[in-house]
Design an enzyme around this catalytic site. Structure first.
Site, PDB file in Angstrom:
ATOM      1  N   GLY A   8      -2.131   5.176   6.055  1.00  0.00           N
ATOM      2  CA  GLY A   8      -2.775   5.178   4.736  1.00  0.00           C
ATOM      3  C   GLY A   8      -1.780   5.459   3.632  1.00  0.00           C
ATOM      4  O   GLY A   8      -0.713   6.034   3.852  1.00  0.00           O
ATOM      5  N   LYS A  48       8.590   1.391  12.009  1.00  0.00           N
ATOM      6  CA  LYS A  48       8.806   1.736  13.428  1.00  0.00           C
ATOM      7  C   LYS A  48       9.224   0.542  14.261  1.00  0.00           C
ATOM      8  O   LYS A  48       9.943   0.650  15.237  1.00  0.00           O
ATOM      9  CB  LYS A  48       7.560   2.377  14.024  1.00  0.00           C
ATOM     10  CG  LYS A  48       6.322   1.484  13.992  1.00  0.00           C
ATOM     11  CD  LYS A  48       5.195   2.174  13.331  1.00  0.00           C
ATOM     12  CE  LYS A  48       4.702   1.379  12.164  1.00  0.00           C
ATOM     13  NZ  LYS A  48       4.135   2.120  11.105  1.00  0.00           N
ATOM     14  N   VAL A 102       6.314   7.539  12.407  1.00  0.00           N
ATOM     15  CA  VAL A 102       5.441   8.037  13.483  1.00  0.00           C
ATOM     16  C   VAL A 102       4.455   9.043  12.913  1.00  0.00           C
ATOM     17  O   VAL A 102       4.857  10.009  12.259  1.00  0.00           O
ATOM     18  CB  VAL A 102       6.257   8.730  14.607  1.00  0.00           C
ATOM     19  CG1 VAL A 102       5.322   9.192  15.727  1.00  0.00           C
ATOM     20  CG2 VAL A 102       7.326   7.802  15.156  1.00  0.00           C
ATOM     21  N   LYS A 118       6.147   3.608  18.244  1.00  0.00           N
ATOM     22  CA  LYS A 118       6.225   5.014  17.844  1.00  0.00           C
ATOM     23  C   LYS A 118       6.717   5.874  19.010  1.00  0.00           C
ATOM     24  O   LYS A 118       7.494   6.826  18.818  1.00  0.00           O
ATOM     25  CB  LYS A 118       4.855   5.485  17.351  1.00  0.00           C
ATOM     26  CG  LYS A 118       4.456   4.784  16.042  1.00  0.00           C
ATOM     27  CD  LYS A 118       2.984   4.966  15.709  1.00  0.00           C
ATOM     28  CE  LYS A 118       2.616   4.269  14.414  1.00  0.00           C
ATOM     29  NZ  LYS A 118       1.164   4.187  14.177  1.00  0.00           N
ATOM     30  N   GLU A 144      -6.708  -4.506  11.043  1.00  0.00           N
ATOM     31  CA  GLU A 144      -6.110  -5.692  10.436  1.00  0.00           C
ATOM     32  C   GLU A 144      -6.865  -6.945  10.874  1.00  0.00           C
ATOM     33  O   GLU A 144      -7.470  -6.968  11.949  1.00  0.00           O
ATOM     34  CB  GLU A 144      -4.652  -5.844  10.910  1.00  0.00           C
ATOM     35  CG  GLU A 144      -3.768  -4.639  10.668  1.00  0.00           C
ATOM     36  CD  GLU A 144      -3.254  -4.583   9.240  1.00  0.00           C
ATOM     37  OE1 GLU A 144      -3.381  -5.579   8.520  1.00  0.00           O
ATOM     38  OE2 GLU A 144      -2.761  -3.513   8.843  1.00  0.00           O
ATOM     39  N   GLY A 185       2.291   8.893  10.498  1.00  0.00           N
ATOM     40  CA  GLY A 185       1.976   8.891   9.057  1.00  0.00           C
ATOM     41  C   GLY A 185       2.412  10.181   8.389  1.00  0.00           C
ATOM     42  O   GLY A 185       3.591  10.512   8.344  1.00  0.00           O
ATOM     43  N   THR A 216       0.824  -1.215   0.000  1.00  0.00           N
ATOM     44  CA  THR A 216       0.000   0.000   0.000  1.00  0.00           C
ATOM     45  C   THR A 216       0.857   1.262   0.000  1.00  0.00           C
ATOM     46  O   THR A 216       0.679   2.160  -0.831  1.00  0.00           O
ATOM     47  CB  THR A 216      -0.908  -0.007   1.245  1.00  0.00           C
ATOM     48  OG1 THR A 216      -1.641  -1.220   1.232  1.00  0.00           O
ATOM     49  CG2 THR A 216      -1.857   1.162   1.255  1.00  0.00           C
ATOM     50  N   VAL A 217       1.816   1.323   0.942  1.00  0.00           N
ATOM     51  CA  VAL A 217       2.619   2.546   1.052  1.00  0.00           C
ATOM     52  C   VAL A 217       3.587   2.649  -0.131  1.00  0.00           C
ATOM     53  O   VAL A 217       3.778   3.727  -0.708  1.00  0.00           O
ATOM     54  CB  VAL A 217       3.374   2.591   2.400  1.00  0.00           C
ATOM     55  CG1 VAL A 217       4.249   3.835   2.477  1.00  0.00           C
ATOM     56  CG2 VAL A 217       2.384   2.583   3.561  1.00  0.00           C
ATOM     57  N   ASP A 258       2.051  -1.073  18.623  1.00  0.00           N
ATOM     58  CA  ASP A 258       2.364  -0.134  17.548  1.00  0.00           C
ATOM     59  C   ASP A 258       2.587   1.272  18.131  1.00  0.00           C
ATOM     60  O   ASP A 258       3.523   1.977  17.752  1.00  0.00           O
ATOM     61  CB  ASP A 258       1.216  -0.129  16.525  1.00  0.00           C
ATOM     62  CG  ASP A 258       1.420   0.898  15.431  1.00  0.00           C
ATOM     63  OD1 ASP A 258       2.213   0.649  14.524  1.00  0.00           O
ATOM     64  OD2 ASP A 258       0.783   1.975  15.514  1.00  0.00           O
TER      65      ASP A 258
HETATM   66  N1  HSE Z   1      -1.692   0.482  12.067  1.00  0.00           N
HETATM   67  C1  HSE Z   1      -1.319   1.823  12.369  1.00  0.00           C
HETATM   68  C2  HSE Z   1      -2.537   2.611  12.798  1.00  0.00           C
HETATM   69  C3  HSE Z   1      -0.690   2.546  11.208  1.00  0.00           C
HETATM   70  O1  HSE Z   1      -3.631   2.067  12.866  1.00  0.00           O
HETATM   71  O2  HSE Z   1      -2.381   3.785  13.118  1.00  0.00           O
HETATM   72  C4  HSE Z   1       0.702   2.111  10.954  1.00  0.00           C
HETATM   73  O3  HSE Z   1       1.507   2.399  12.049  1.00  0.00           O
END
Ligand code: HSE
Length: 449
Positions: free
Chosen positions: A311, A114, A141, A214, A199, A143, A21-22, A210
């Site tokens: 995203g 990260k 961190v 960060k 997910e 996005g 995606t990215v 996650d």
């Molecule tokens: N899965 C993370 C979120 C984005 O929901 O913010 C990627 O770090």
């Protein structure tokens, strides 16, 4: 770097490893906004190749030039016309090996990873330094929010007093819907998974890891400390019930999953925890998938950064800004803003022991519904010097966390107390026969102004 035959601007070859995606967002941005980057920096990023094991899936980039895709990442990154390597594979396996290979070749690496930074940051910073190159990780961190640039550059003259961050869009989306639709966690998670906001395997997000990855990156930049994952206590959002959201609201708060980094008397106080924030605080108004970070510096005071934390497009924006930075550094022949943690603080601060972190807390438990029960709970807390501020004995809604017959849900807020003292008091309360039905749920309270 080479000089473009078609213009006076220089060219800089870019390899993108990982076409998910990215990766697709980055390729698209380089193709569509490459002229803008060239105009702004004087260096044109030119896509030399894209490596991914999957070379057949349609990434919906109609103008993707032919011949760029390969499955051979090591060969692509080693090409002499590749000057900058962009790692968007994720994880700490193959991604780490490729990042190490690129750094060992003296090539700057841009990454959004990260987890890799939180787990292997110090080794990778050292490898980059030893090879006179740099690691760029703005996209790791927040996005698309340029929070690392703000810390490194905009706030360069400040000692950072505190950082409060909503850093996980999945959690914030779930909490927002739980509140707006008065739905339990499991229902919203299932719906978020169906809609693609969470997910299929959601634990990295909802269990707070996650956010902790960060927070570790932010701590490195703000305080010069090596990635301290093991020193960050982490609590996710699974235990938050509609009853908690309702009780918090009646007390004037909203619950957010917050990463907190604060300079305390014993060092950096770091934690990731559901936190009650005053309803009228700006962070409490951050809803849905958005992220926000409040940073306080000793010179500037309070600053706030807000935007999409994940995203395709938002993350690509940050990755491409790093590509521009890397290109400018290559042009200058030296990094304009050193990225190693050692350069982030006069002296790296130690981390405070988590059990000494002092905060107010919200507790919810099912209390035995007999006279004197609550007084016994209050006495246990008082034995550890923990005072109470407010008590709510809730009506039992249909979807309340199930209380056994004869028990009633009670929510309380405490005065400031060290986390370790609270641990001991709650263990005592939990071990007292016929007093509460475990578990006891606890969140933090931050009365941010
Ligand atoms: N899965 C993370 C979120 C984005 O929901 O913010 C990627 O770090």
């Amino acid at each position: 770097m080479s000089t473009s035959p078609s213009s006076s601007s220089r060219e800089c070859g870019v390899a993108v490893l990982g076409f998910g995606t990215v990766g697709a967002g980055v390729v698209e941005t380089l193709l569509h906004n490459g002229d803008l980057l060239a105009a702004r920096t004087g260096v044109r990023p030119v896509l030399r190749g894209i490596a991914d094991l999957d070379t057949t899936t349609d990434r919906h980039i109609p103008d993707l030039p032919a011949g760029l895709l390969t499955t051979d990442s090591p060969a692509l990154l080693a090409r002499p016309d590749v000057h900058i390597v962009v790692e968007l594979i994720g994880g700490t396996g193959i991604a780490r090996r490729l990042v190490e290979q690129a750094l060992a070749l003296g090539k700057p690496v841009v990454t959004a990873n990260k987890k890799l930074l939180a787990e292997a940051g110090p080794e990778l910073y050292a490898l980059a330094e030893a090879n006179h190159t740099q690691l760029y990780f703005e996209a790791s961190v927040g996005g698309g929010i340029p929070i690392l640039k703000a810390l490194r550059e905009g706030l360069a003259a400040n000692h950072i007093t505190s950082i409060y961050g909503i850093l996980n869009g999945t959690c914030n989306y779930i909490l927002t819907r739980m509140e707006q639709e008065a739905l339990p966690f499991a229902t919203v998670l299932a719906s978020a998974q169906q809609l693609g906001y969470a997910e299929a395997e959601p634990s990295l997000d909802i269990d707070g890891l996650d956010t902790a990855h960060k927070a570790a990156v932010l701590a490195t930049l703000a305080y010069g400390a090596p990635a301290p994952l093991a020193q960050i206590p982490v609590q996710g959002i699974r235990d938050i019930s509609p009853l908690d959201i309702q009780s918090a609201r009646s007390l004037g708060y909203r619950i957010k999953l917050l990463a907190i980094l604060r300079k305390g008397p014993r060092g950096i106080e770091a934690s990731v925890q559901p936190t009650l924030l005053p309803l009228d605080h700006t962070l409490a108004a951050v809803s849905g998938v958005f992220n926000a970070v409040q940073v306080e510096g000793d010179v500037v005071g309070t600053t706030l950064y807000y935007g999409r934390g994940a995203g395709r497009a938002a993350t690509a924006s940050a990755v491409c800004a790093d590509i521009a930075d890397a290109a400018l550094d290559l042009l200058a022949g030296a990094p304009r803003h050193p990225r190693s943690p050692a350069a982030s603080a006069e002296t790296p601060l130690p981390f405070a022991p988590p059990d000494l972190i002092t905060a107010r807390h919200y507790l919810r438990f099912n209390l035995h519904d007999v006279p004197g029960s609550f007084a016994r709970v209050a006495a246990c807390l008082a034995n550890h010097d923990i005072g109470l501020e407010s008590i709510i004995q809730n009506e039992t809604p249909d979807d309340a966390p199930s209380a056994a017959p004869g028990y009633v849900p009670v929510s309380v807020t405490t005065q400031p107390a060290p986390a370790g003292a609270l641990d001991l008091a709650l263990a005592e309360i939990g071990a007292t026969p016929d007093l509460v039905q475990p578990p006891i749920t606890r969140f933090r309270i931050e009365a941010l102004a």
